[in-house]
Design a protein around this motif. Structure first.
Motif, PDB file in Angstrom:
ATOM      1  N   ASP A 136       1.114  -1.227   0.123  1.00  0.00           N
ATOM      2  CA  ASP A 136       0.572   0.054   0.045  1.00  0.00           C
ATOM      3  C   ASP A 136       0.824   1.537   0.097  1.00  0.00           C
ATOM      4  OD1 ASP A 136       0.681   0.550   3.456  1.00  0.00           O
ATOM      5  OD2 ASP A 136      -0.792  -0.667   4.055  1.00  0.00           O
ATOM      6  N   GLY A 137       0.025   2.667  -0.458  1.00  0.00           N
ATOM      7  CA  GLY A 137       1.150   3.746  -0.326  1.00  0.00           C
ATOM      8  C   GLY A 137       2.073   3.814   0.880  1.00  0.00           C
ATOM      9  N   GLU A 138       1.134   4.262   2.201  1.00  0.00           N
ATOM     10  CA  GLU A 138       2.124   4.153   2.974  1.00  0.00           C
ATOM     11  C   GLU A 138       3.687   3.131   3.227  1.00  0.00           C
ATOM     12  OE1 GLU A 138       0.305   2.495   6.467  1.00  0.00           O
ATOM     13  OE2 GLU A 138      -1.837   4.123   6.328  1.00  0.00           O
ATOM     14  N   LEU A 139       4.128   2.199   3.023  1.00  0.00           N
ATOM     15  CA  LEU A 139       5.454   2.410   2.351  1.00  0.00           C
ATOM     16  C   LEU A 139       6.615   2.566   2.117  1.00  0.00           C
ATOM     17  CD1 LEU A 139       7.361  -0.665   3.510  1.00  0.00           C
ATOM     18  CD2 LEU A 139       6.715  -1.909   1.312  1.00  0.00           C
ATOM     19  N   ALA A 140       5.156   3.322   0.297  1.00  0.00           N
ATOM     20  CA  ALA A 140       6.439   4.281  -0.314  1.00  0.00           C
ATOM     21  C   ALA A 140       7.224   5.378   0.705  1.00  0.00           C
ATOM     22  CB  ALA A 140       5.914   5.195  -0.831  1.00  0.00           C
ATOM     23  N   ALA A 141       6.227   5.911   1.737  1.00  0.00           N
ATOM     24  CA  ALA A 141       7.077   7.223   2.261  1.00  0.00           C
ATOM     25  C   ALA A 141       8.104   6.212   3.304  1.00  0.00           C
ATOM     26  CB  ALA A 141       5.454   7.487   3.435  1.00  0.00           C
ATOM     27  N   LYS A 142       7.756   5.568   3.591  1.00  0.00           N
ATOM     28  CA  LYS A 142       8.456   5.042   4.864  1.00  0.00           C
ATOM     29  C   LYS A 142       9.703   4.160   4.343  1.00  0.00           C
ATOM     30  CE  LYS A 142       5.690   2.835   7.850  1.00  0.00           C
ATOM     31  NZ  LYS A 142       4.738   1.473   8.250  1.00  0.00           N
ATOM     32  N   MET A 143       9.676   4.257   2.943  1.00  0.00           N
ATOM     33  CA  MET A 143      11.834   3.893   2.171  1.00  0.00           C
ATOM     34  C   MET A 143      11.849   4.795   2.249  1.00  0.00           C
ATOM     35  SD  MET A 143      11.502   0.846   1.008  1.00  0.00           S
ATOM     36  CE  MET A 143      10.328  -0.627   0.547  1.00  0.00           C
ATOM     37  N   LEU A 533       5.963   7.448  -4.512  1.00  0.00           N
ATOM     38  CA  LEU A 533       6.079   6.853  -5.623  1.00  0.00           C
ATOM     39  C   LEU A 533       6.510   5.901  -6.384  1.00  0.00           C
ATOM     40  CD1 LEU A 533       3.096   4.433  -4.682  1.00  0.00           C
ATOM     41  CD2 LEU A 533       1.653   6.214  -6.449  1.00  0.00           C
ATOM     42  N   ALA A 534       6.095   6.679  -7.114  1.00  0.00           N
ATOM     43  CA  ALA A 534       6.903   6.079  -8.159  1.00  0.00           C
ATOM     44  C   ALA A 534       8.462   5.240  -8.134  1.00  0.00           C
ATOM     45  CB  ALA A 534       7.310   7.050  -9.528  1.00  0.00           C
ATOM     46  N   VAL A 535       9.588   6.213  -7.585  1.00  0.00           N
ATOM     47  CA  VAL A 535      10.668   5.688  -6.932  1.00  0.00           C
ATOM     48  C   VAL A 535      10.029   4.400  -6.129  1.00  0.00           C
ATOM     49  CG1 VAL A 535      12.298   6.192  -5.410  1.00  0.00           C
ATOM     50  CG2 VAL A 535      11.816   8.054  -6.645  1.00  0.00           C
ATOM     51  N   CYS A 536       9.186   4.292  -5.307  1.00  0.00           N
ATOM     52  CA  CYS A 536       8.962   3.068  -5.108  1.00  0.00           C
ATOM     53  C   CYS A 536       8.597   1.926  -5.428  1.00  0.00           C
ATOM     54  CB  CYS A 536       8.004   3.572  -3.422  1.00  0.00           C
ATOM     55  SG  CYS A 536       7.566   1.767  -2.056  1.00  0.00           S
ATOM     56  N   TYR A 537       7.876   2.313  -6.092  1.00  0.00           N
ATOM     57  CA  TYR A 537       7.332   1.243  -7.969  1.00  0.00           C
ATOM     58  C   TYR A 537       8.963   0.911  -7.926  1.00  0.00           C
ATOM     59  CZ  TYR A 537       2.452   1.964  -6.922  1.00  0.00           C
ATOM     60  OH  TYR A 537       1.353   1.528  -6.994  1.00  0.00           O
ATOM     61  N   ALA A 538       9.623   1.651  -8.613  1.00  0.00           N
ATOM     62  CA  ALA A 538      10.328   1.631  -9.342  1.00  0.00           C
ATOM     63  C   ALA A 538      11.970   0.130  -8.132  1.00  0.00           C
ATOM     64  CB  ALA A 538      12.040   2.619  -9.465  1.00  0.00           C
ATOM     65  N   PHE A 539      11.292   1.093  -7.305  1.00  0.00           N
ATOM     66  CA  PHE A 539      13.103  -0.037  -6.007  1.00  0.00           C
ATOM     67  C   PHE A 539      11.973  -1.987  -5.950  1.00  0.00           C
ATOM     68  CE2 PHE A 539      13.494  -0.912  -2.017  1.00  0.00           C
ATOM     69  CZ  PHE A 539      14.574  -1.651  -1.699  1.00  0.00           C
TER      70      PHE A 539
END
Length: 635
Positions: A136-143, A533-539
């Motif tokens: 979910d989107g919360e993980l993107a911020a935590k990354m 979000l884009a960075v997290c998807y890429a990672f």
């Protein structure tokens, strides 16, 4: 061949939203991509939570939150899985009145109580991997956010590097068992000394843990304050003070201040070390020692001794060949003690040889203090010049600059205190440092006491071998993590090249979190939500695509904060990287993102809604309904 995990669907009764009566069937062989659309509040978040719960085998905390209505006393959620070619159903049953929950598994041996998937799967999922592929989107911020270690944790968990940490924990437990076994068989006479040594080592260990925690807290506080000071400086410059002359003066002050702070810190450390030496404190000591050294070097010390004259007096003839008379012998013996004995000669020669080695070769304490005063004066002068520059900014009438300046000064004062505290806590020079207040001294003290205890307990060889194994596991873990960091970073940036074609946003390093290139120059708040979000998807796509086992990727609202261009790019990038993709969307996300799947023959579309009048769960499996559905159509 790597393990392949697939989700064939889920079934639920008496739970919230559409899960009051749901039976969702998926066919990953013919349709590895599934888009499920439902209005907000229908049960997307609950479904995601239950999938994580059932896969990980972790009992939910708030059982009542899953209850469909007050009229139901129980409910269940089942997840149908395919592990390679074997079929399993893992379920959780809720007893709402007693607030209890129980897992059960339908597998090769029929129904069993508990969470009973194969060990490899269970161990992997319980390490936290489910948070990566049930996303979910919360993980993107935590990354990306400071203080979070989710990027590193994700890498370690997925590739099993944390298992090397388990090796260290296991060895530590074995060490404790060995110590206890030795205590149990030690004789009463030796037990007291062993217990005393153990107590001293335990006290030192506790002190070390406290000091290391304090060090970590100070380091984090200092890093946060330095980052905020950098943000404040950048913001003040951004508010209009962009002319070249002001920038040049500002940079000059920054350079002067940096140089003065560095010189002050260096002089402070040297002063602490010099203060412990009498030779550095007073010039009288080195001057007198120097004169003594010159005297001893210039004078020829007697090579004879009183023993030599005593021997001569006992002979018939003198060394010159003349026969000695009694009066001659009496005279020699009378004056033999006027000369140095052998021990005195040896001591004086030793002093003569050692004197040059103890002479001070560094600046005197007073000279170092002068350097410290000079650095402090230069620092105060730079601060005054910075205040004058800030006054120019205030005259412009910017209230924000005044608030930022006040915040900066408060942070700077606290930063000085924390830096001094950290320097005192971690200084490594000198032997007179109290081990109770210094990390390095305490670490040495603990090692010494631990070795003393292990020697007394007769476990020294065992403990040294155990510690060697722990160090080897730690070294292997760090080396493997470093290589994985670089490889995943490279793949992440390749994905970002495809996603953010017109933006320079790239990952600089993976260290706890994802550090972005040039993030210090970004405005307060850092990257936008869409960029994060884009960075997290890429990672994640880089991380999961190279994982040693195959997992589905399940994501909720993947494009809500992305613009239309990014939606289409992400929609085309993710599917090829996973053997199964399950996406929960709302109608407002279809444009751009869902459109990327419209002509894909491997995509299935499901629309889930609740009838307004009856509350009946309705599931449509056709693309037409999916792309024409609006949230208000059926509720």
């Amino acid at each position: 061949m790597a393990l392949q995990l697939r989700i064939l669907g889920w079934k639920a009764r008496n739970l919230r939203g559409y899960l009051r009566s749901a039976d969702i069937r998926l066919d990953p062989d013919s349709s590895p991509i599934t888009l499920l659309q439902m209005p907000n509040g229908t049960g997307k978040t609950t479904t995601m939570s239950l999938i994580r719960t059932v896969l990980s085998g972790r009992r939910p905390v708030d059982i009542a939150s899953y209850r469909g209505s007050d009229s139901v006393s129980d409910g269940f959620f089942e997840l149908r899985l395919k592990l390679d070619e074997d079929l399993y159903t893992v379920g959780i049953r809720f007893e709402f009145n007693t607030r209890e929950a129980f897992f059960y598994t339908d597998g090769l041996e029929g129904r069993e109580h508990g969470h009973n998937l194969p060990n490899l799967v269970t161990d992997t999922l319980r390490r936290g991997v489910t948070e990566l592929f049930v996303f979910d989107g919360e993980l993107a911020a935590k990354m990306i956010e400071d203080g979070a270690g989710d990027a590193d944790k994700s890498l370690e968990v997925l590739y099993g590097l944390d298992a090397l940490g388990d090796v260290a924990s296991t060895v530590e437990r074995l060490k404790d068992k060995r110590r206890q076994r030795v205590k149990d068989i030690t004789t009463a006479s030796a037990k007291h000394s062993v217990e005393k040594a153990e107590k001293e080592a335990s006290q030192a260990k506790a002190a070390l843990a406290r000091l290391e925690a304090e060090q970590s807290k100070l380091e984090k506080g200092i890093a946060d304050k330095r980052k905020r000071l950098k943000e404040i400086a950048a913001r003040i410059e951004q508010l209009g003070l962009d002319d070249d002359d002001f920038k040049a003066r500002q940079q000059k002050v920054i350079d002067q201040r940096t140089k003065a702070k560095t010189d002050k810190a260096t002089a402070s450390d040297l002063a602490l070390e010099s203060f412990r030496s009498p030779l550095s404190i007073s010039p009288v000591f080195p001057d007198r020692l120097a004169r003594l050294s010159e005297t001893l070097e210039s004078r020829n010390l007697p090579r004879s001794s009183s023993t030599f004259f005593t021997i001569i007096a006992g002979r018939k003839d003198c060394i010159c060949g003349r026969e000695l008379e009694e009066k001659d012998r009496a005279h020699i013996l009378e004056h033999a003690e006027d000369y140095l004995g052998e021990e005195e000669v040896t001591v004086i020669n030793e002093i003569r040889y050692l004197l040059p080695t103890v002479m001070p070769s560094v600046k005197s304490f007073h000279a170092i203090v002068e350097d410290l005063r000079d650095a402090d004066a230069r620092l105060r002068q730079a601060d005054q010049e910075q205040d004058r520059l800030n006054e120019e900014a205030r005259k412009v009438g910017r209230q924000e600059i005044e608030a930022l300046t006040k915040e900066r000064d408060e942070i700077a004062d606290k930063l000085v205190l924390e830096e001094n505290a950290l320097r005192f806590l971690t200084q490594s020079s000198g032997q007179d440092v109290d081990w109770r207040t210094n990390v390095h001294a305490c670490r040495r003290r603990f090692k010494e006491l631990q070795e003393r205890y292990e020697t007394a307990a007769g476990t020294r060889d065992y403990m040294e071998a155990a510690d060697l194994l722990i160090r080897a596991a730690s070294s292997a873990r760090q080396a493997a993590k470093a290589r994985l960091r670089e490889r995943i970073k490279g793949r992440t940036n390749e994905n970002l090249d495809a996603i953010l074609t017109n933006e320079p946003l790239r990952v600089d390093r993976i260290e706890g979190r994802l550090h972005l290139r040039g993030e210090g120059d970004m405005p307060k708040g850092g990257a936008s939500e869409g960029q994060k979000l884009a960075v997290c998807y890429a990672f994640l796509t880089a991380l999961l695509s190279e994982a040693p086992f195959g997992m589905p990727f399940i994501v909720d609202s993947p494009a809500v904060s992305l613009d239309l261009t990014l939606r289409a790019t992400v929609g085309s990038l993710i599917p090829p990287l996973f053997d199964q993709l399950i996406v929960f969307v709302i109608s407002s996300e279809r444009e751009g993102f869902a459109d990327a799947f419209k002509e894909n023959p491997k995509a299935a579309f499901k629309t889930i809604s609740l009838e307004r009048d009856t509350g009946e769960v309705v599931v449509h499996d056709d693309p037409h309904t999916f792309f024409s559905f609006q949230s208000g159509d059926a509720r």
